[in-house]
Scaffold this motif. Structure first.
Motif, PDB file in Angstrom:
ATOM      1  N   GLU A 140       0.815  -1.210   0.000  1.00 43.81           N
ATOM      2  CA  GLU A 140       0.000   0.000   0.000  1.00 43.81           C
ATOM      3  C   GLU A 140       0.858   1.274   0.000  1.00 43.81           C
ATOM      4  OE1 GLU A 140      -3.579   0.284   0.166  1.00 43.81           O
ATOM      5  OE2 GLU A 140      -3.364  -1.792  -0.541  1.00 43.81           O
ATOM      6  N   LYS A 141       2.188   1.076   0.036  1.00 47.05           N
ATOM      7  CA  LYS A 141       3.145   2.195   0.023  1.00 47.05           C
ATOM      8  C   LYS A 141       3.040   3.083   1.264  1.00 47.05           C
ATOM      9  CE  LYS A 141       3.179   2.360  -5.062  1.00 47.05           C
ATOM     10  NZ  LYS A 141       4.136   1.280  -5.141  1.00 47.05           N
ATOM     11  N   HIS A 142       2.642   2.495   2.380  1.00 45.35           N
ATOM     12  CA  HIS A 142       2.650   3.204   3.661  1.00 45.35           C
ATOM     13  C   HIS A 142       3.923   2.763   4.404  1.00 45.35           C
ATOM     14  CE1 HIS A 142      -1.307   4.887   3.149  1.00 45.35           C
ATOM     15  NE2 HIS A 142      -1.852   3.695   2.963  1.00 45.35           N
ATOM     16  N   TYR A 143       5.013   3.466   4.167  1.00 41.58           N
ATOM     17  CA  TYR A 143       6.313   2.970   4.602  1.00 41.58           C
ATOM     18  C   TYR A 143       6.542   3.090   6.110  1.00 41.58           C
ATOM     19  CZ  TYR A 143       7.039   2.954  -0.403  1.00 41.58           C
ATOM     20  OH  TYR A 143       6.894   2.706  -1.743  1.00 41.58           O
ATOM     21  N   THR A 189      -6.953 -10.936  -5.390  1.00 41.42           N
ATOM     22  CA  THR A 189      -5.933  -9.920  -5.654  1.00 41.42           C
ATOM     23  C   THR A 189      -5.903  -8.785  -4.635  1.00 41.42           C
ATOM     24  OG1 THR A 189      -7.500  -8.824  -7.131  1.00 41.42           O
ATOM     25  CG2 THR A 189      -5.940 -10.366  -8.131  1.00 41.42           C
ATOM     26  N   SER A 190      -6.913  -8.655  -3.788  1.00 43.41           N
ATOM     27  CA  SER A 190      -6.963  -7.573  -2.812  1.00 43.41           C
ATOM     28  C   SER A 190      -5.819  -7.692  -1.806  1.00 43.41           C
ATOM     29  CB  SER A 190      -8.307  -7.604  -2.077  1.00 43.41           C
ATOM     30  OG  SER A 190      -8.246  -6.893  -0.870  1.00 43.41           O
ATOM     31  N   ASN A 191      -5.086  -6.602  -1.599  1.00 44.80           N
ATOM     32  CA  ASN A 191      -3.981  -6.603  -0.639  1.00 44.80           C
ATOM     33  C   ASN A 191      -4.468  -6.895   0.776  1.00 44.80           C
ATOM     34  OD1 ASN A 191      -2.133  -5.996  -2.640  1.00 44.80           O
ATOM     35  ND2 ASN A 191      -2.202  -3.784  -2.268  1.00 44.80           N
ATOM     36  N   LYS A 192      -5.637  -6.346   1.115  1.00 48.34           N
ATOM     37  CA  LYS A 192      -6.194  -6.548   2.456  1.00 48.34           C
ATOM     38  C   LYS A 192      -6.569  -8.012   2.663  1.00 48.34           C
ATOM     39  CE  LYS A 192      -8.369  -3.063   4.024  1.00 48.34           C
ATOM     40  NZ  LYS A 192      -9.369  -2.011   4.297  1.00 48.34           N
ATOM     41  N   SER A 193      -7.166  -8.612   1.630  1.00 47.59           N
ATOM     42  CA  SER A 193      -7.525 -10.033   1.710  1.00 47.59           C
ATOM     43  C   SER A 193      -6.275 -10.888   1.842  1.00 47.59           C
ATOM     44  CB  SER A 193      -8.321 -10.441   0.475  1.00 47.59           C
ATOM     45  OG  SER A 193      -8.647 -11.814   0.520  1.00 47.59           O
ATOM     46  N   CYS A 226     -13.241 -13.068   8.635  1.00 44.77           N
ATOM     47  CA  CYS A 226     -12.761 -11.947   7.814  1.00 44.77           C
ATOM     48  C   CYS A 226     -12.412 -12.416   6.405  1.00 44.77           C
ATOM     49  CB  CYS A 226     -11.531 -11.314   8.467  1.00 44.77           C
ATOM     50  SG  CYS A 226     -11.866 -10.475  10.033  1.00 44.77           S
ATOM     51  N   SER A 227     -11.765 -13.565   6.310  1.00 48.20           N
ATOM     52  CA  SER A 227     -11.386 -14.105   5.002  1.00 48.20           C
ATOM     53  C   SER A 227     -12.608 -14.381   4.130  1.00 48.20           C
ATOM     54  CB  SER A 227     -10.584 -15.398   5.197  1.00 48.20           C
ATOM     55  OG  SER A 227     -10.359 -16.046   3.961  1.00 48.20           O
ATOM     56  N   GLU A 280     -17.200 -10.087  -0.606  1.00 41.63           N
ATOM     57  CA  GLU A 280     -17.199  -8.706  -1.108  1.00 41.63           C
ATOM     58  C   GLU A 280     -16.487  -8.596  -2.445  1.00 41.63           C
ATOM     59  OE1 GLU A 280     -15.420  -6.508   2.033  1.00 41.63           O
ATOM     60  OE2 GLU A 280     -17.214  -6.524   3.305  1.00 41.63           O
ATOM     61  N   GLU A 281     -15.452  -9.404  -2.634  1.00 38.84           N
ATOM     62  CA  GLU A 281     -14.707  -9.375  -3.885  1.00 38.84           C
ATOM     63  C   GLU A 281     -15.591  -9.844  -5.054  1.00 38.84           C
ATOM     64  OE1 GLU A 281     -10.847  -9.031  -5.969  1.00 38.84           O
ATOM     65  OE2 GLU A 281     -11.485  -8.441  -3.963  1.00 38.84           O
TER      66      GLU A 281
END
Length: 417
Positions: free
Chosen positions: A177-180, A360-364, A407-408, A414-415
């Motif tokens: 997510e580029k949150h370094y 493909t969702s990063n959160k998933s 959650c999974s 949702e996807e």
């Protein structure tokens, strides 16, 4: 009447879910409070369960959790063992109302991921304080004080390892997510959680650490070809350096080699020697009752018989301990039937996490990788400890697994929608 925002049910449920990893090692019995509150809360939402979509994954989870407890109960009743032996396995089915509630009202995923990091930080800092502040030989030693009562070095050390490696999985999410800054915090959390396990001296928690790390590298292989690779290599170097410099790790490894040497020389009364003898006893018992096992009462009688016959150490044969290996414990008590239900309890959730990780969702990916590594690590813990014979081990596994599964499955739904 509209409730105040802070009394919103989604917020309440998300807070309770997030409190679980945070409280697990915050104090001796921190693993108890969140599951109890979640279970009590779930009772209020029973009328809403009929609105839950019972997908194949949901049905499979409910079936295997119920199956494990059913086989356990059948064994206890058929072997005329004490009804109290059902206390620990009952927790496996008591988390199902929590599972259903979380499917109906999914928790905030970002809160859960952040809570894993906080829990891992607390695990490491608590271990450091206990070893270097309280001067305990091992972190989580469980002295009878309000703060320390309830800690057990093996179970607590294993929890710390799980929280640490899950934090590493969370770090890959923030990196993508580029949150370094969040990535750096996640790596710090991972280091502290794993350090907590090292300071506990719980060697069984280290066995499958390489497998969990390999799984994370493989799962993120397409991304780690770039900057992620550098971050992971740096992390492994830091962890390796900390490990080498930690006296508790060196001492425990040296003790293991010495125990093996003494065992080969006929000295059985050592930490590993006792385990080896208990494992031998469990195998002999399984051979006598391969299908349904011997049950608790006869298992103890047979253990003493193996001692009299010289098959195991006679002193150890009078120990009423569990087998210090959950696989052999289930095999000796409930036979192939019991072992099969245990393996399914591990492999079915792992299969769901691994399959849903393809989304493909990063959160998933973060949630599913947390779930997968938690199962991999638990599979290793069970090799040297009967984790499910302890309240802490059962509560940690069952609660964490259903939270991550809910959650999974929700993210997968949702996807597709």
């Amino acid at each position: 009447m509209n409730l105040p925002r802070f009394l919103n049910r989604e917020i309440i449920i998300s807070l309770l879910v997030a409190s679980f990893p945070i409280l697990c090692l915050a104090y001796g019995k921190g693993y108890n409070l969140a599951p109890i509150l979640l279970l009590l809360t779930s009772f209020f939402f029973i009328p809403q369960y009929k609105k839950i979509s019972l997908t194949p994954d949901v049905k499979l989870v409910i079936t295997i959790f119920c199956l494990y407890f059913s086989f356990y109960a059948l064994s206890v009743f058929s072997h005329h063992d004490k009804i109290s032996y059902l206390d620990q396995p009952s927790r496996i089915v008591l988390v199902l109302p929590i599972f259903l509630m979380l499917l109906r009202y999914p928790p905030n995923i970002n809160w859960l991921l952040s809570a894993i990091l906080v829990g891992s930080l607390i695990a490491g800092l608590s271990a450091i304080y206990q070893v270097y502040g309280l001067h305990l030989d091992r972190a989580y030693s469980g002295f009878r004080t309000l703060y320390l009562n309830g800690y057990m070095p093996i179970q607590s050390g294993n929890m710390a390892m799980t929280l640490g490696v899950m934090s590493l999985a969370v770090s890959t999410y923030w990196l993508k997510e580029k949150h370094y800054w969040a990535t750096i915090l996640s790596l710090l959390s991972a280091i502290l959680g794993i350090l907590g396990s090292f300071l506990s001296g719980s060697r069984g928690g280290w066995v499958f650490l390489p497998l969990a790390l390999i799984y994370l590298v493989y799962s993120n292989r397409s991304y780690l070809k770039t900057k992620g690779q550098i971050a992971l290599i740096a992390f492994l170097l830091v962890v390796g350096a900390i490990t080498i410099q930690t006296p508790q790790v060196k001492e425990r490894i040296d003790d293991a080699f010495n125990n093996v040497t003494h065992y080969e020389q006929g000295h059985d009364i050592t930490s590993l020697g006792i385990r080896f003898e208990l494992w031998k006893s469990a195998i002999y018992t399984f051979k006598k009752h391969p299908i349904f096992g011997a049950g608790y009462h006869e298992r103890q009688q047979l253990r003493e018989r193996w001692g009299k016959e010289g098959l195991v150490n006679k002193t150890i044969s009078h120990y009423t301990l569990h087998s210090h290996n959950q696989y052999l414990e289930d095999l000796s008590l409930r036979g192939i039937v019991g072992l099969t239900s245990l393996i399914l309890l591990l492999t079915i959730p792992f299969g769901i996490f691994n399959r849903n990780n393809r989304i493909t969702s990063n959160k998933s990916n973060a949630i599913n990788q947390c779930g997968a590594v938690s199962i991999i690590l638990m599979s290793g813990y069970l090799l040297s400890q009967a984790m499910f014979r302890h309240n802490s081990g059962t509560m940690f596994f069952a609660t964490l697994t259903v939270i991550l599964l809910a959650c999974s499955i929700t993210l997968k739904r949702e996807e597709k929608s």
